[in-house]
Scaffold this motif. Structure first.
Motif, PDB file in Angstrom:
ATOM      1  N   HIS A 130      48.894  34.486  32.233  1.00 25.38           N
ATOM      2  CA  HIS A 130      49.380  33.196  32.748  1.00 25.38           C
ATOM      3  C   HIS A 130      50.854  33.272  33.097  1.00 25.38           C
ATOM      4  O   HIS A 130      51.644  32.407  32.709  1.00 25.38           O
ATOM      5  CB  HIS A 130      49.091  32.104  31.711  1.00 25.38           C
ATOM      6  CG  HIS A 130      47.639  32.017  31.401  1.00 25.38           C
ATOM      7  ND1 HIS A 130      46.723  31.456  32.260  1.00 25.38           N
ATOM      8  CD2 HIS A 130      46.932  32.527  30.360  1.00 25.38           C
ATOM      9  CE1 HIS A 130      45.512  31.597  31.751  1.00 25.38           C
ATOM     10  NE2 HIS A 130      45.593  32.249  30.607  1.00 25.38           N
ATOM     11  N   HIS A 176      39.362  32.085  43.570  1.00 23.41           N
ATOM     12  CA  HIS A 176      40.606  31.335  43.338  1.00 23.41           C
ATOM     13  C   HIS A 176      40.329  29.824  43.203  1.00 23.41           C
ATOM     14  O   HIS A 176      40.840  29.009  43.977  1.00 23.41           O
ATOM     15  CB  HIS A 176      41.617  31.597  44.463  1.00 23.41           C
ATOM     16  CG  HIS A 176      43.032  31.332  44.049  1.00 23.41           C
ATOM     17  ND1 HIS A 176      44.108  32.042  44.525  1.00 23.41           N
ATOM     18  CD2 HIS A 176      43.562  30.423  43.187  1.00 23.41           C
ATOM     19  CE1 HIS A 176      45.225  31.582  43.990  1.00 23.41           C
ATOM     20  NE2 HIS A 176      44.915  30.593  43.161  1.00 23.41           N
ATOM     21  N   THR A 214      43.767  34.357  35.856  1.00 24.36           N
ATOM     22  CA  THR A 214      43.720  33.163  36.716  1.00 24.36           C
ATOM     23  C   THR A 214      45.120  32.859  37.259  1.00 24.36           C
ATOM     24  O   THR A 214      45.365  31.755  37.719  1.00 24.36           O
ATOM     25  CB  THR A 214      43.232  31.921  35.915  1.00 24.36           C
ATOM     26  OG1 THR A 214      44.032  31.801  34.735  1.00 24.36           O
ATOM     27  CG2 THR A 214      41.765  32.028  35.549  1.00 24.36           C
ATOM     28  N   ASP A 240      39.811  35.476  38.846  1.00 24.70           N
ATOM     29  CA  ASP A 240      39.802  34.376  39.816  1.00 24.70           C
ATOM     30  C   ASP A 240      40.777  34.606  40.965  1.00 24.70           C
ATOM     31  O   ASP A 240      40.726  33.897  41.965  1.00 24.70           O
ATOM     32  CB  ASP A 240      40.197  33.079  39.078  1.00 24.70           C
ATOM     33  CG  ASP A 240      40.167  31.856  39.971  1.00 24.70           C
ATOM     34  OD1 ASP A 240      39.153  31.660  40.656  1.00 24.70           O
ATOM     35  OD2 ASP A 240      41.156  31.097  39.985  1.00 24.70           O
ATOM     36  N   SER A 270      44.350  37.157  28.389  1.00 27.58           N
ATOM     37  CA  SER A 270      44.391  36.227  29.518  1.00 27.58           C
ATOM     38  C   SER A 270      45.826  36.147  30.040  1.00 27.58           C
ATOM     39  O   SER A 270      46.766  35.995  29.256  1.00 27.58           O
ATOM     40  CB  SER A 270      43.883  34.858  29.050  1.00 27.58           C
ATOM     41  OG  SER A 270      43.598  34.043  30.150  1.00 27.58           O
ATOM     42  N   THR A 306      42.941  24.346  34.858  1.00 31.19           N
ATOM     43  CA  THR A 306      43.069  25.800  34.997  1.00 31.19           C
ATOM     44  C   THR A 306      42.724  26.495  33.678  1.00 31.19           C
ATOM     45  O   THR A 306      42.032  27.524  33.665  1.00 31.19           O
ATOM     46  CB  THR A 306      44.506  26.165  35.457  1.00 31.19           C
ATOM     47  OG1 THR A 306      44.774  25.439  36.652  1.00 31.19           O
ATOM     48  CG2 THR A 306      44.659  27.648  35.716  1.00 31.19           C
ATOM     49  N   ALA A 352      39.904  29.369  32.915  1.00 27.37           N
ATOM     50  CA  ALA A 352      40.212  30.674  32.299  1.00 27.37           C
ATOM     51  C   ALA A 352      39.248  30.893  31.134  1.00 27.37           C
ATOM     52  O   ALA A 352      38.703  31.988  30.943  1.00 27.37           O
ATOM     53  CB  ALA A 352      41.665  30.707  31.824  1.00 27.37           C
ATOM     54  N   ALA A 360      40.392  28.192  39.912  1.00 27.31           N
ATOM     55  CA  ALA A 360      40.672  27.743  38.538  1.00 27.31           C
ATOM     56  C   ALA A 360      41.141  26.282  38.490  1.00 27.31           C
ATOM     57  O   ALA A 360      40.827  25.564  37.549  1.00 27.31           O
ATOM     58  CB  ALA A 360      41.686  28.662  37.875  1.00 27.31           C
TER      59      ALA A 360
END
Ligand code: DGY
Length: 350
Positions: free
Chosen positions: A232, A309, A260, A286, A230, A128, A132, A311
Motif C-alpha cells: 500500500h 484495477h 492493489t 489488481d 499486501s 480499497t 485487497a 480495488a
C-alpha cells in the motif's frame, strides 16, 4: 475566506469568487474521460464544461489541444502530466485527479507553474482495503479455481483434499505502507485475529500501532515472517520495483502476495517467475506495470487471482471520487483552497 488570484489574471477574486474581468464569464473545465453524471452536473452549474464522454482517453496531443483555453482539468490516472506537458499548460490553475494516486502527474513541475494538484483520498480507503482482503482471501482459499472447477463441470465427487488452501485467520499479515489504506487492511486483518507486521519509510504514530497491534519491522523481516504480504505504498522513484526477485526469494514458499497499489511497485516479470517456480504460493493482483497489458505468464498461471484495477470500484466510492474531484476543481476556480491539495507550495491564496 482564503482568496486566490483570479485564474484570468491579474485581479483578486471578490467574495463571490469573481474578478472584475471575469465577473460575467464562467471558468472552463476539461473532463478528460467519463465520470459519474452527478459530478458533471455539479461542474456544469459552476463552469463551462468540455466533457469527453468516453472511456477511450485522450492522446497526449489531444489532451493538450483540449486543455487550451481551460482553467481546470478533471483528470484520471491514464492522463499523463509529465513536466513536458505541464510546461505547455497556459492558464490552467488546477489538475484535479479522480484517484488517490497521482503518479500520472508531476507535482513539482505543477508547483513551478503554480498549478494546484488534487486527489481523492479517504472516500476510497475502506473500499480499497475490502478488495485487497478479497484478493488475499480468494488466493488463499482458491475461490477462483473453485468457481472454474464447478463451472466447467469437473466436480463429480467429494475429496478430502479437493482444492485445499491456506488458513488466513491467526496468520501473519505483512503490510508495506501503513497509510490510510494500509491501516484499513490491518484493521481487517485484526478481525481475522492476524498478527500484523508493517514496514514504511516513516513509522506510524504510537496510537495507530497500539490500535492495530502492529509491529514496525524492517522490510526483510516482514518478507521473511509474513504469510500474507499486501502493498500500500505510492509509486515514487524510491518505491518503483521495490518488490523484485530478491524480495520474492526472501518470502516463505507458502506466502501469498497482494498488490492493489500501483503495478510498477512490483517487477511483474519477477512476480510471474516467482509464482511459476513456486518461490511463493500465490498472489492477488489488481494493478499492473503496463495496464491494461498483463505479463503473458501471469495469464497462464493458476496460483494468481487477477483483477482489472478495480480495488476502489464500488458504485458509491466511484461516485464519491468523481464528486470529490469536481469539488476540488471548483474550489480552486473559485479561489478557495481545494480540500485535497497535494502541493500547498503552489497555493498563493491567503
Ligand atoms: C487510485 O485512486 O489511485 C486507484 O488506483 C484508482 O481508484
Amino acid at each position: 475566506m482564503a482568496r486566490q488570484r483570479c485564474v484570468f489574471e491579474p485581479q483578486l477574486y471578490d467574495e463571490a469568487g469573481l474578478c472584475d474581468n471575469c465577473r460575467s464569464m464562467k471558468p472552463a473545465v476539461l473532463v478528460t474521460r467519463r465520470i459519474y453524471p452527478e459530478a458533471v452536473e455539479y461542474l456544469k452549474q459552476r463552469a463551462e464544461v468540455d466533457y469527453v464522454d468516453s472511456d477511450d482517453g485522450l492522446t497526449a496531443d489531444e489532451l493538450l489541444r483540449r486543455i487550451r483555453g481551460k482553467q481546470a482539468v478533471v483528470s484520471q490516472l491514464t492522463d499523463k502530466f509529465p513536466p513536458a506537458v505541464i510546461d505547455k499548460l497556459e492558464g490552467v490553475c488546477v489538475i484535479a485527479n479522480v484517484a488517490v494516486g497521482f503518479d500520472n502527474i508531476d507535482p513539482a513541475a505543477a508547483t513551478r507553474r503554480k498549478i494546484l494538484v488534487t486527489n481523492t483520498p479517504d472516500v476510497l480507503t475502506d473500499t480499497t482495503a475490502d478488495f485487497a482482503f478479497a484478493l488475499l482471501m480468494a488466493a488463499a482459499r482458491r475461490v477462483v479455481e473453485g468457481h472454474q472447477f464447478v463451472h466447467s463441470g469437473q466436480w463429480n465427487k467429494w475429496r478430502i483434499d479437493l482444492l485445499v488452501g491456506q488458513d488466513v485467520h491467526h496468520r501473519t499479515l505483512g503490510i508495506f505502507g501503513m497509510g490510510r489504506i494500509g491501516q484499513a487492511v490491518a484493521r481487517r486483518g485484526r478481525g481475522f485475529h492476524m498478527r500484523i507486521l508493517y514496514s514504511d519509510a516513516v513509522r506510524a504514530p504510537e496510537g495507530v500501532e497500539r490500535e492495530l497491534h502492529a509491529e514496525f519491522v524492517s522490510a526483510d523481516r516482514l518478507l521473511r515472517e509474513s504469510d500474507y504480504i499486501s502493498v500500500h505504498v505510492p509509486l515514487l522513484p524510491e518505491t518503483r520495483k521495490m518488490i523484485s526477485a530478491d524480495q520474492f526469494r526472501l518470502m516463505k514458499p507458502t506466502a501469498i502476495f497482494v498488490n492493489t497499489s500501483r503495478g510498477a511497485v512490483v517487477d511483474e516479470a519477477a512476480l510471474a517467475d516467482a509464482l511459476e517456480k513456486r518461490v511463493i504460493a500465490g498472489a492477488g493482483i489488481d494493478v499492473f506495470e503496463n495496464e491494461p497489458t498483463v505479463h503473458p505468464k501471469l495469464l497462464k498461471l493458476e496460483n494468481v487471482v487477477l483483477a482489472p484495477h478495480i480495488a476502489s470500484a464500488s458504485v458509491d466510492t466511484r461516485k464519491k471520487m468523481s464528486m470529490v474531484a469536481a469539488e476540488n476543481a471548483i474550489a480552486a476556480l473559485e479561489g478557495r483552497r481545494p480540500p485535497n491539495l497535494l502541493n500547498p507550495e503552489a497555493w498563493t491564496g491567503a
